[in-house]
Design an enzyme around this catalytic site. Structure first.
Site, PDB file in Angstrom:
ATOM      1  N   ASP A  20       0.812  -1.213   0.000  1.00  0.00           N
ATOM      2  CA  ASP A  20       0.000   0.000   0.000  1.00  0.00           C
ATOM      3  C   ASP A  20       0.844   1.261   0.000  1.00  0.00           C
ATOM      4  O   ASP A  20       2.049   1.219   0.239  1.00  0.00           O
ATOM      5  CB  ASP A  20      -0.968  -0.002   1.202  1.00  0.00           C
ATOM      6  CG  ASP A  20      -0.354  -0.570   2.480  1.00  0.00           C
ATOM      7  OD1 ASP A  20       0.887  -0.538   2.604  1.00  0.00           O
ATOM      8  OD2 ASP A  20      -1.096  -1.047   3.346  1.00  0.00           O
TER       9      ASP A  20
ATOM     10  N   ASN B 165      -7.999  -3.454  14.093  1.00  0.00           N
ATOM     11  CA  ASN B 165      -9.360  -3.700  13.584  1.00  0.00           C
ATOM     12  C   ASN B 165      -9.389  -4.835  12.558  1.00  0.00           C
ATOM     13  O   ASN B 165     -10.389  -5.053  11.903  1.00  0.00           O
ATOM     14  CB  ASN B 165      -9.948  -2.419  12.970  1.00  0.00           C
ATOM     15  CG  ASN B 165      -9.167  -1.951  11.746  1.00  0.00           C
ATOM     16  OD1 ASN B 165      -8.221  -2.606  11.319  1.00  0.00           O
ATOM     17  ND2 ASN B 165      -9.575  -0.832  11.170  1.00  0.00           N
TER      18      ASN B 165
ATOM     19  N   HIS C 291      -7.450  -5.074   9.848  1.00  0.00           N
ATOM     20  CA  HIS C 291      -7.099  -4.773   8.446  1.00  0.00           C
ATOM     21  C   HIS C 291      -5.809  -5.485   8.043  1.00  0.00           C
ATOM     22  O   HIS C 291      -4.916  -5.708   8.851  1.00  0.00           O
ATOM     23  CB  HIS C 291      -7.058  -3.262   8.167  1.00  0.00           C
ATOM     24  CG  HIS C 291      -5.906  -2.496   8.726  1.00  0.00           C
ATOM     25  ND1 HIS C 291      -6.024  -1.206   9.184  1.00  0.00           N
ATOM     26  CD2 HIS C 291      -4.596  -2.802   8.897  1.00  0.00           C
ATOM     27  CE1 HIS C 291      -4.858  -0.763   9.591  1.00  0.00           C
ATOM     28  NE2 HIS C 291      -3.961  -1.718   9.440  1.00  0.00           N
TER      29      HIS C 291
ATOM     30  N   GLU D  67      -9.762  -2.098   5.065  1.00  0.00           N
ATOM     31  CA  GLU D  67     -10.451  -1.841   6.323  1.00  0.00           C
ATOM     32  C   GLU D  67     -11.712  -2.703   6.424  1.00  0.00           C
ATOM     33  O   GLU D  67     -12.181  -3.252   5.413  1.00  0.00           O
ATOM     34  CB  GLU D  67     -10.822  -0.347   6.407  1.00  0.00           C
ATOM     35  CG  GLU D  67      -9.634   0.603   6.332  1.00  0.00           C
ATOM     36  CD  GLU D  67      -8.789   0.645   7.619  1.00  0.00           C
ATOM     37  OE1 GLU D  67      -8.838  -0.300   8.434  1.00  0.00           O
ATOM     38  OE2 GLU D  67      -8.062   1.643   7.802  1.00  0.00           O
TER      39      GLU D  67
END
Ligand code: F6R
Length: 241
Positions: free
Chosen positions: A67, A136, A138, A143
């Site tokens: 990313d 979370n 990811h 996400e």
């Protein structure tokens, strides 16, 4: 999923580093999928030291990163290109033209996502993908709520991700709101995956990954669809297992 448990961060980095250098020596033209963030830094230090001491060569290795933030130029110290250059690439004999990251500064970002997805396919896909995990769940910057069928795409970062990553910036206002990330389907196409985690802050995410079922609300759970995933984590991160 295979789990390798280590005493602490340092041992996690050494175990993963040893496995990785073995793979590179047995396949000198390997394509590595790489991650940024705090978790892989120790592994990158291991690779650099191994390159200096044992002369493992990267002159045929290719790398594709997961990313990149949208809007940060490679010269920005918070861009992932900058992170990779300074924490890894410039210390190895890897050819700059064989290191790939999405470009978050182009005007046509959709075209950039397509270009990156095709580029990965064009070089024959990723042999070994390194992943960290967000609190979370990811992976990459996929996400919660991201489709398991997603390919490289633009993502709006979750507020808790921006908060977690604000530690690298002067303030949360400076953290970009969007990024380009490999999709979940892109990640699942890798031949092999190492997921790394260290510290208590990751313990709930790992417990959810290992104990619960699959759900797009928890992106890392897509890894259950893959046949060759190894979790390398320290005992703090595995404390609920
Ligand atoms: C980084 C990436 C992210 C991180 C994750 C964990 O390229 O794609 O998924 O791996 O946010 O970050 P750290 O390692 O800083 O806890």
């Amino acid at each position: 999923m295979k789990i390798i448990s280590t005493e602490n961060y340092q041992e996690m980095s050494i175990k993963a580093g040893l496995l990785l250098t073995e793979k590179i020596r047995s396949n000198p033209a390997i394509t590595l999928g790489l991650a940024t963030g705090s978790t892989p830094k120790g592994i990158y230090q291991f690779l650099i030291k191994d390159h200096q001491d044992n002369h493992t060569t990267y002159n045929q290795v290719k790398s594709v990163n997961l990313d990149e933030y949208i809007g940060l130029a490679p010269s920005n110290p918070n861009s992932y290109r900058y992170f990779m250059q300074h924490n890894l690439f410039e210390h190895l004999d890897i050819q700059g033209s064989n290191t790939y990251l999405p470009n978050g500064t182009v005007s046509d970002l959709e075209a950039e996502c397509n270009r990156y997805e095709k580029l990965i396919e064009g070089i024959g896909g990723v042999d070994l993908q390194l992943l960290g995990i967000g609190q979370n769940g990811h992976i990459g910057f996929n996400e919660p709520g991201t489709s398991f069928n997603s390919r490289t795409h633009i993502i709006t970062l979750a507020e808790n991700t921006r908060l977690a990553n604000s530690r690298f910036f002067n303030s949360i206002d400076e953290v970009p709101k969007q990024a380009i990330t490999m999709g979940i389907a892109t990640i699942l196409k890798s031949t092999e995956i190492f997921l790394l985690a260290s510290g208590e802050a990751k313990a709930e995410a790992l417990a959810r990954l290992i104990n619960d079922g699959m759900s797009e609300d928890f992106p890392a759970s897509a890894l259950k669809l893959h046949e060759n995933v190894t979790i390398i984590a320290d005992k703090d991160a595995l404390k609920y297992i």
